[in-house]
Design a protein around this motif. Sequence first.
Motif, mmCIF file in Angstrom:
data_model
loop_
_atom_site.group_PDB
_atom_site.id
_atom_site.type_symbol
_atom_site.label_atom_id
_atom_site.label_comp_id
_atom_site.label_asym_id
_atom_site.label_seq_id
_atom_site.Cartn_x
_atom_site.Cartn_y
_atom_site.Cartn_z
ATOM 1 N N SER A 6 0.845 -1.195 0.000
ATOM 2 C CA SER A 6 0.000 0.000 0.000
ATOM 3 C C SER A 6 0.883 1.247 0.000
ATOM 4 O O SER A 6 2.038 1.215 0.451
ATOM 5 N N SER A 7 0.337 2.339 -0.476
ATOM 6 C CA SER A 7 1.093 3.594 -0.473
ATOM 7 C C SER A 7 1.461 4.029 0.939
ATOM 8 O O SER A 7 2.497 4.663 1.148
ATOM 9 N N GLU A 8 0.627 3.685 1.915
ATOM 10 C CA GLU A 8 0.912 4.045 3.311
ATOM 11 C C GLU A 8 2.273 3.511 3.749
ATOM 12 O O GLU A 8 3.000 4.154 4.507
ATOM 13 N N GLU A 9 2.631 2.300 3.260
ATOM 14 C CA GLU A 9 3.892 1.673 3.653
ATOM 15 C C GLU A 9 5.101 2.278 2.942
ATOM 16 O O GLU A 9 6.238 1.918 3.238
ATOM 17 N N LEU A 10 4.855 3.183 2.017
ATOM 18 C CA LEU A 10 5.933 3.752 1.211
ATOM 19 C C LEU A 10 6.240 5.207 1.568
ATOM 20 O O LEU A 10 7.168 5.794 1.015
ATOM 21 N N ARG A 11 5.495 5.776 2.501
ATOM 22 C CA ARG A 11 5.575 7.214 2.745
ATOM 23 C C ARG A 11 6.876 7.613 3.439
ATOM 24 O O ARG A 11 7.179 7.136 4.529
ATOM 25 N N PRO A 12 7.645 8.525 2.838
ATOM 26 C CA PRO A 12 8.789 9.114 3.541
ATOM 27 C C PRO A 12 8.306 10.316 4.344
ATOM 28 O O PRO A 12 7.550 11.143 3.841
ATOM 29 N N ASP A 13 8.723 10.415 5.593
ATOM 30 C CA ASP A 13 8.232 11.489 6.445
ATOM 31 C C ASP A 13 9.094 12.752 6.374
ATOM 32 O O ASP A 13 8.619 13.835 6.704
ATOM 33 N N ARG A 14 10.343 12.614 5.959
ATOM 34 C CA ARG A 14 11.242 13.747 5.774
ATOM 35 C C ARG A 14 12.224 13.403 4.646
ATOM 36 O O ARG A 14 12.474 12.228 4.377
ATOM 37 N N MET A 15 12.756 14.451 3.997
ATOM 38 C CA MET A 15 13.860 14.225 3.065
ATOM 39 C C MET A 15 15.007 15.168 3.402
ATOM 40 O O MET A 15 14.792 16.323 3.771
ATOM 41 N N ILE A 16 16.213 14.629 3.279
ATOM 42 C CA ILE A 16 17.442 15.350 3.597
ATOM 43 C C ILE A 16 18.329 15.282 2.356
ATOM 44 O O ILE A 16 18.690 14.187 1.908
ATOM 45 N N LEU A 17 18.648 16.437 1.799
ATOM 46 C CA LEU A 17 19.363 16.481 0.525
ATOM 47 C C LEU A 17 20.656 17.268 0.676
ATOM 48 O O LEU A 17 20.655 18.400 1.150
ATOM 49 N N CYS A 18 21.739 16.661 0.242
ATOM 50 C CA CYS A 18 23.067 17.257 0.371
ATOM 51 C C CYS A 18 23.656 17.462 -1.022
ATOM 52 O O CYS A 18 23.828 16.493 -1.764
ATOM 53 N N TYR A 19 23.906 18.724 -1.382
ATOM 54 C CA TYR A 19 24.345 19.129 -2.730
ATOM 55 C C TYR A 19 23.674 18.283 -3.822
ATOM 56 O O TYR A 19 24.317 17.648 -4.645
#
Length: 270
Positions: free
Chosen positions: A137-150
Amino acid sequence: MINKDITIDIEGNEAKLTLYILDSSPELYYEKRPIIVVCPGGGYSMVSDREAEPIAMKLASMGYHVAVLRYSVSPVRYPIALLQLGKVVSYLYENAEQYNIIKEKIAVMGFSAGGHLAASYSIKWNENWVAEKLGVSSEELRPDRMILCYPVITSGEFAHNGSFECLLGDKYDELKDELSIEKNINKDTPACFVWHTKTDNCVPYENTLMLIDSLKEKNIPVESHIFDKGDHGLSLANKVSMDKNKWGIEESVQVWTDYLEKWLDVWRNE
């Protein structure tokens, strides 16, 4: 600490997932913790070790579980790496009790092209085809935060073309706009922490500026840090992640992990 490797297979393409799961103890305040999935960079042509375990150890020292994904790269094409990342997120969600993970707090983190992978996943995780491909299910795929470095963000004027060519191959013209992150931010994109350097000699810092503008337009929270100097690929910017030639130290940039820790602690305690 639980430290083990797991094979992630998508259509016969194998990726390596390494877990760094902190122990629980009656003496410790935190029994369950968020987990951060790290995608090292490498232009979609390789996966950098300098942005793998050194980053995992730093995040673990902050009190977070960590998973490092060595995803498939060229000649393997999109969307295999994205689906590998999705399979990792769903695996961690499904096994949250076993690993003492707060399953609602799974973050994705990436460096350079790995930043593009983390960002691509963050804008596409809720598309029906991803859940269908992975059988969850999409619920199991949800990222709660993203951290991006350069991060590699745009396929336009300031693109790191090599990353998009390795990712898309002969579908470059067909898919480059779909994979240009700043054009595809949506309401389901998670809150973001991002940093870059003005003198990045590989991925222009305009990539991050464009991302910030797009997130702001969609009212997605973002904390950003632009440093005056520093080459591309600094990782921790200290001796822990420097290369064999002792390259990769930039003292003025090292503070990025302090900023990140404060941002993460707000998230953990929400």
